[in-house]
Motif scaffolding. Sequence first.
Motif, PDB file in Angstrom:
ATOM      1  N   ASP A 149     -34.972  47.164  67.795  1.00  0.00           N
ATOM      2  CA  ASP A 149     -33.812  46.379  68.246  1.00  0.00           C
ATOM      3  C   ASP A 149     -32.762  46.372  67.132  1.00  0.00           C
ATOM      4  OD1 ASP A 149     -34.705  44.587  66.331  1.00  0.00           O
ATOM      5  OD2 ASP A 149     -35.458  43.128  67.770  1.00  0.00           O
ATOM      6  N   SER A 150     -31.674  45.618  67.347  1.00  0.00           N
ATOM      7  CA  SER A 150     -30.568  45.699  66.383  1.00  0.00           C
ATOM      8  C   SER A 150     -30.984  45.205  65.004  1.00  0.00           C
ATOM      9  CB  SER A 150     -29.354  44.929  66.893  1.00  0.00           C
ATOM     10  OG  SER A 150     -29.690  43.590  67.149  1.00  0.00           O
ATOM     11  N   LEU A 151     -31.759  44.127  64.939  1.00  0.00           N
ATOM     12  CA  LEU A 151     -32.187  43.626  63.629  1.00  0.00           C
ATOM     13  C   LEU A 151     -33.153  44.618  62.976  1.00  0.00           C
ATOM     14  CD1 LEU A 151     -32.385  41.598  61.345  1.00  0.00           C
ATOM     15  CD2 LEU A 151     -34.003  40.261  62.732  1.00  0.00           C
ATOM     16  N   LYS A 152     -34.063  45.176  63.775  1.00  0.00           N
ATOM     17  CA  LYS A 152     -35.010  46.150  63.216  1.00  0.00           C
ATOM     18  C   LYS A 152     -34.257  47.369  62.658  1.00  0.00           C
ATOM     19  CE  LYS A 152     -39.208  45.556  62.694  1.00  0.00           C
ATOM     20  NZ  LYS A 152     -39.503  45.055  61.359  1.00  0.00           N
ATOM     21  N   SER A 153     -33.208  47.766  63.365  1.00  0.00           N
ATOM     22  CA  SER A 153     -32.418  48.912  62.888  1.00  0.00           C
ATOM     23  C   SER A 153     -31.800  48.603  61.528  1.00  0.00           C
ATOM     24  CB  SER A 153     -31.297  49.233  63.880  1.00  0.00           C
ATOM     25  OG  SER A 153     -31.858  49.574  65.120  1.00  0.00           O
ATOM     26  N   ILE A 154     -31.313  47.383  61.371  1.00  0.00           N
ATOM     27  CA  ILE A 154     -30.726  46.992  60.075  1.00  0.00           C
ATOM     28  C   ILE A 154     -31.814  46.941  59.005  1.00  0.00           C
ATOM     29  CG2 ILE A 154     -29.535  45.128  58.837  1.00  0.00           C
ATOM     30  CD1 ILE A 154     -28.288  44.390  61.627  1.00  0.00           C
ATOM     31  N   GLU A 155     -32.971  46.426  59.387  1.00  0.00           N
ATOM     32  CA  GLU A 155     -34.083  46.365  58.425  1.00  0.00           C
ATOM     33  C   GLU A 155     -34.527  47.763  58.012  1.00  0.00           C
ATOM     34  OE1 GLU A 155     -36.375  42.190  59.297  1.00  0.00           O
ATOM     35  OE2 GLU A 155     -36.657  43.793  60.755  1.00  0.00           O
ATOM     36  N   LEU A 156     -34.493  48.682  58.958  1.00  0.00           N
ATOM     37  CA  LEU A 156     -34.852  50.074  58.637  1.00  0.00           C
ATOM     38  C   LEU A 156     -33.891  50.664  57.608  1.00  0.00           C
ATOM     39  CD1 LEU A 156     -35.841  51.851  61.980  1.00  0.00           C
ATOM     40  CD2 LEU A 156     -37.098  51.948  59.828  1.00  0.00           C
ATOM     41  N   VAL A 157     -32.586  50.435  57.855  1.00  0.00           N
ATOM     42  CA  VAL A 157     -31.589  50.954  56.906  1.00  0.00           C
ATOM     43  C   VAL A 157     -31.813  50.319  55.534  1.00  0.00           C
ATOM     44  CG1 VAL A 157     -29.129  51.123  56.355  1.00  0.00           C
ATOM     45  CG2 VAL A 157     -29.900  51.431  58.727  1.00  0.00           C
TER      46      VAL A 157
END
Lengths: 82, 460
Positions: free
Chosen positions: A38-46
């Motif tokens: 999800d959007s938060l996970k995507s930010i956490e991945l980056v």
Amino acid sequence: MTRREIAQQVVKITARELNMNAADIKETDNFAMELGADSLKSIELVAAFEEEFEVSVIEEEALKVQSVGSAIDFFDKLLNKQ
Amino acid sequence: MRTYVLQNVSQPNLLENIFPYSLPPLIKFEGKIQETIDGKTVEFDPNEVKTRDIHITDTTFRDGQQARPPYKKEHMVKLYEMMSRLGGPNGVIRQSEFFLYTKNDRETIDACRSLNLRFPEITGWIRANKGDFRLVKEMGLKETGMLTSSSDYHIFHKQNQTRQQAMDQYVEVVEAALEAGIRPRCHLEDITRADLPGFVFPFVQRLERLTENQPAHMKVKIRLCDTMGFGLSYPNAAEPRSIPKLIWRLRNECGISPDRLEWHGHNDFHKVHINGASAWIYGLNALNGTLFGFGERCGNPPLEGAIVEYIALKGSLSGINLSVITEMVQYYEKVIGTHLPTNYPFVGKDFNTTRAGIHAGGLRKFEQIYNIFDTTALLNRPPRVSITDKSGTDGIALWVNEFLGLKGDERLSITKVAKIQRWVMDQYEKEGRMSSITDEELEEQVKTNLQDYYEKHRRN
């Protein structure tokens, strides 16, 4: 760092952050559609990639990256340009 | 049908002639307003307001105090001093009216006068009772308001009088004021529910005859008291509720000049501010208000709203110091112990706080997207974000950057605050939290997750 080494790291981090087996992750996988980020996970991945590769990325550019393969290309370009 | 063609511009058109950001959005007019009176069309030029000497009069310590626990003397003196700074040297806040009946009322006036401030001028308020002039005179005031109720609701059912008896009594009091050398200001209570041609206009014309030979500074003033908030600003609304018709007739048929007309509204129908502002537009000069709108029942025109409206109409600050509004609200909360609704415009804790993540994202990218004007420069109130499960990582980044005081390229990106956002989401998704995240909790998260930044920017 070679593209192969970067690819190994990207897959390892993705598996850790998304709680998956690295063997199940393919370069063609889309982070949101196939891997369920999800959007938060995507930010956490980056954020995790930044920490692992010890770089700072421009967030708008990083968040445009949709698939595992394009993430590998993104960091390959970033690291090997320096 | 007219066809509109997309203009695919390379630079954004931010309409800065109307939205300058350094000031509240400006109010511009493009033509005259038409009104039908007695079957004929009359015109109002709204641009006249830009050159007319419109101003604000204050009734915080009179009507405003009728609706709340009494202020202490030191409260009123401090608020009076702040009001003077807020309105500035040009007297945008021109007058403030005070009760005269108790020892505390009179001592307060003395203390305010000892500050030697030019504005706001202190005026009195008395009932329509000749004996009460002794109080006005003893205090050395030049002007006093007096209650002259104008509707039959008041004349017949409250005062048990005929119209003639009421008018004679009011005129007697006005005459007493003039004899005492005090300028009378007649408060025509309940005027928007009164028989205008049958009582109000004959009364005003009689008052006008009474002072026709008086010098300008002694001519009677008329306060239009919309006591129950029935007034309507809409063009072509019927009398007696029509504000434009009322002002037009008082000016054109009763001969009262704009500088002697004042609007006093109430908020029973949520129309208090726009009715006051419309009264300015339709041709009177004084708008009577109270700080934060405190007043009988639902309140009076908020003075701070009138101040912002004044700037928007005039297109400049005219000496106004808007940041005093923030000082005032802090004084109410910390010293007087009165807390305002958090969403109250210009002053509430959250008036420029966003909670939605998508708004926080916009605010983070370009403040003007979700901030009404430069609230940091004008009100000393930077836009803020309140953190919940809806505020998103953008909201966290905005909060953290404000908290750490980071500007420009120093500002942290959303990836740097991802851990804090995860903690916030866990609060709601795993812990079942129902309240907003407090500033103190966020500070703890910054200490934990952004230790280096905290050490560098906040330790001292």
